[in-house]
Scaffold this active site. Structure first.
Site, PDB file in Angstrom:
ATOM      1  N   PRO A 249       0.842  -1.199   0.000  1.00 58.21           N
ATOM      2  CG  PRO A 249      -0.049  -1.067   2.148  1.00 58.21           C
ATOM      3  CD  PRO A 249       0.828  -1.910   1.290  1.00 58.21           C
ATOM      4  CG  ASP A 423       4.713  -1.114   3.155  1.00 57.23           C
ATOM      5  OD1 ASP A 423       3.522  -1.015   3.529  1.00 57.23           O
ATOM      6  OD2 ASP A 423       5.253  -2.201   2.900  1.00 57.23           O
ATOM      7  CG  HIS A 424      -0.353   3.892   5.093  1.00 60.75           C
ATOM      8  ND1 HIS A 424      -0.094   4.102   6.427  1.00 60.75           N
ATOM      9  CD2 HIS A 424      -1.241   4.853   4.743  1.00 60.75           C
ATOM     10  CE1 HIS A 424      -0.807   5.126   6.870  1.00 60.75           C
ATOM     11  NE2 HIS A 424      -1.504   5.603   5.871  1.00 60.75           N
ATOM     12  NE  ARG A 425       2.592  -3.910   3.576  1.00 59.14           N
ATOM     13  CZ  ARG A 425       3.228  -4.881   2.925  1.00 59.14           C
ATOM     14  NH1 ARG A 425       2.747  -6.103   2.926  1.00 59.14           N
ATOM     15  NH2 ARG A 425       4.337  -4.629   2.255  1.00 59.14           N
ATOM     16  CB  ILE A 427       6.008   4.432   7.093  1.00 59.06           C
ATOM     17  CG1 ILE A 427       7.382   3.759   7.281  1.00 59.06           C
ATOM     18  CG2 ILE A 427       6.141   5.942   7.124  1.00 59.06           C
ATOM     19  CD1 ILE A 427       8.252   3.770   6.070  1.00 59.06           C
TER      20      ILE A 427
END
Ligand code: CAO
Length: 451
Positions: A249, A423-425, A427
């Site tokens: 993501p 990476d939104h998982r 950060i």
């Protein structure tokens, strides 16, 4: 005509690997970069390509042989090489192939798009990795040789759904045939088919991407066209980029750094050191500035491993290099321990090797963060794709003079556009904004590194 000996090139960390597939036979005409054999360690398999074009005169290995760097694989009769008695060809870099196919796409069309040599090794310890390399995939990947994968792709068979009957569950051609027969007879349904049926019936649990097929167009109906084969590197990058884009993501934060003073320092440094032959570009400073930011925000230097985050205590920085064959990502190791001159020298050497197709797998592996600089070309901002299993990548565009308000007046300042994809998982947006702000501060005044 000359005799050319093709040997096993640098295969990274492996001492010995086993020949699991012969992809050519005596009398075959091979192109430069065409794969000759597939070798396999206990962790990954890779194809060894030919560094030259020619006709196969002798095959020096057989299935099951153990080979290592320097082992003679094939003798070619080709043109243009130095003969007498036999020219030792400088080997092309090996192409890691999956011990398996690429990620499990739901729709057969997506499988057909997966490149034959997509990289998907099963362990982070695997060294030979090209541009946009993964070193681990959090998927249960099937084992199959490249020819079986090609066969499966041609039929549109999702290899991850096929049960392997070979050693260690390896999928062989007969398994693909049997699977196809079962689907055709209706006794087995593919996951994509099941998902489609579910959604057509108004259900759907999100299994499969449920995409409509890729459009098949006869372009010649609209005008003349020319077809060209995609290069090996382009196909590898495509598979990796596709996987990374779909699985991570991504979010991209854009910012600007005032590099007026840094650029003046860079120009004067280059003038002072004209005789040394070392040219310092902005990218070397960016690498140092990123190391400082990675130290301050360690999650940007991490990777996901199941329920854990792996924080790397080393700072190996990859940089995207544009080459005639496609995108390569050489790596500057231990950038934290190196000065600007050393980084510039190494970057020049690695970029040249990349353009000449001479990068070894080791020189392309192990990056903990990547920078993609389009600064020498132009543009303002873009969305770089994260190089899995890294969790962030910095895109840089061309700096330009802009009027910047200093509280009293607009001042002409040299502004560098930064685009940080993360990476939104791992950060959050706030951390990404802080990372960019800090990076811009360092680039604005490197003395901040000392604080
Ligand atoms: N702003 C303005 N000028 C810049 C700049 C920036 N951000 N970055 C570099 N430049 C200038 C350099 O100073 C140099 O100028 P002079 O020739 O006047 O001295 C010129 O642009 C060329 O620089 P360079 O590109 O050769 O050097 P580099 O160290 O910046 O980059 C390399 C090296 C290998 C990264 C680069 O050549 C390259 O391949 N870039 C493309 C990367 C890419 O394709 N990324 C996209 C990946 S996603 O598909």
């Amino acid at each position: 005509m000359a005799t050319i000996e093709i040997q096993v090139p640098d295969i990274g960390d492996f001492d010995e690997v086993t020949v699991i597939e012969l992809m050519v036979k005596i009398g075959d005409t091979v192109r430069s970069e065409q794969s000759l054999i597939t070798v396999e360690s206990d962790k990954a398999s890779m194809e060894i390509p030919s560094s030259h074009a020619g006709v196969v005169k002798e095959l020096k290995v057989k299935l099951g042989d153990k080979v290592k760097e320097g082992t003679l694989i094939v003798v070619l009769e080709g043109e243009g090489a130095v003969a007498a008695p036999a020219a030792k060809a400088s080997p092309a870099a090996p192409v890691p192939t999956p011990a398996a196919t690429s990620i499990a796409p739901a729709a057969p069309v997506a499988i057909a798009q997966a490149a034959p040599v997509s990289v998907a090794t099963a362990s982070a310890a695997v060294a030979p990795v090209p541009a946009h390399q993964p070193t681990a995939l959090a998927l249960d990947l099937p084992h199959a040789s490249p020819s079986v994968r090609k066969f499966a792709r041609e039929l549109g068979v999702p290899l991850n759904e096929v049960k392997g009957s070979g050693p260690k569950g390896r999928i062989v051609e007969a398994d693909v045939q049997a699977f196809t027969r079962s689907v055709m007879s209706g006794t087995v349904q593919t996951a994509a088919g099941a998902a489609q049926n579910k959604s057509a019936a108004g259900g759907g649990d999100g299994a499969g991407l449920g995409l409509i097929p890729w459009p098949v167009v006869d372009f010649t109906k609209f005008g003349p066209v020319e077809r060209k084969d995609r290069s090996r590197i382009k196909k590898i990058s495509a598979s990796n980029l596709h996987r990374n884009w779909v699985m991570i993501p991504h979010v991209t934060n854009h910012d600007d750094a005032d590099i007026t003073d840094l650029e003046a320092f860079r120009v004067s440094t280059n003038k002072e050191n004209e005789k040394s032959g070392i040219k310092v570009t902005m990218l070397a400073f960016l690498i140092k500035a990123c190391v400082a930011a990675l130290k301050k925000f360690p999650e940007f230097n991490s990777s996901i491993d199941g329920d854990q985050l792996v924080y790397k205590q080393y700072f190996h920085i990859g940089f995207a290099a544009d080459t005639p064959n496609g995108l390569m990502v050489p790596v500057i190791r231990d950038a934290d321990k190196k000065g600007i001159f050393q980084i510039s020298t190494e970057m020049g050497e690695l970029a040249k090797k990349a353009r000449d197709g001479k990068l070894s797998p080791a020189e392309m592996s192990g990056a903990s963060f990547t920078i993609s600089s389009l600064g020498g070309i132009g543009g303002r901002y873009f969305t770089p794709i994260i190089n899995a299993p890294e969790v962030a990548i910095l895109g840089v565009c061309k700096s330009q003079m802009e009027p910047v308000w200093d509280g009293k007046a607009f001042m002409p300042r040299l502004m560098l556009p930064l685009s940080l994809s993360w990476d939104h998982r791992v950060i959050d947006g706030a951390a990404a904004a802080r990372f960019n702000v800090y990076l811009a501060q360092i680039l604005g005044d490197f003395r901040r590194v000392l604080l």
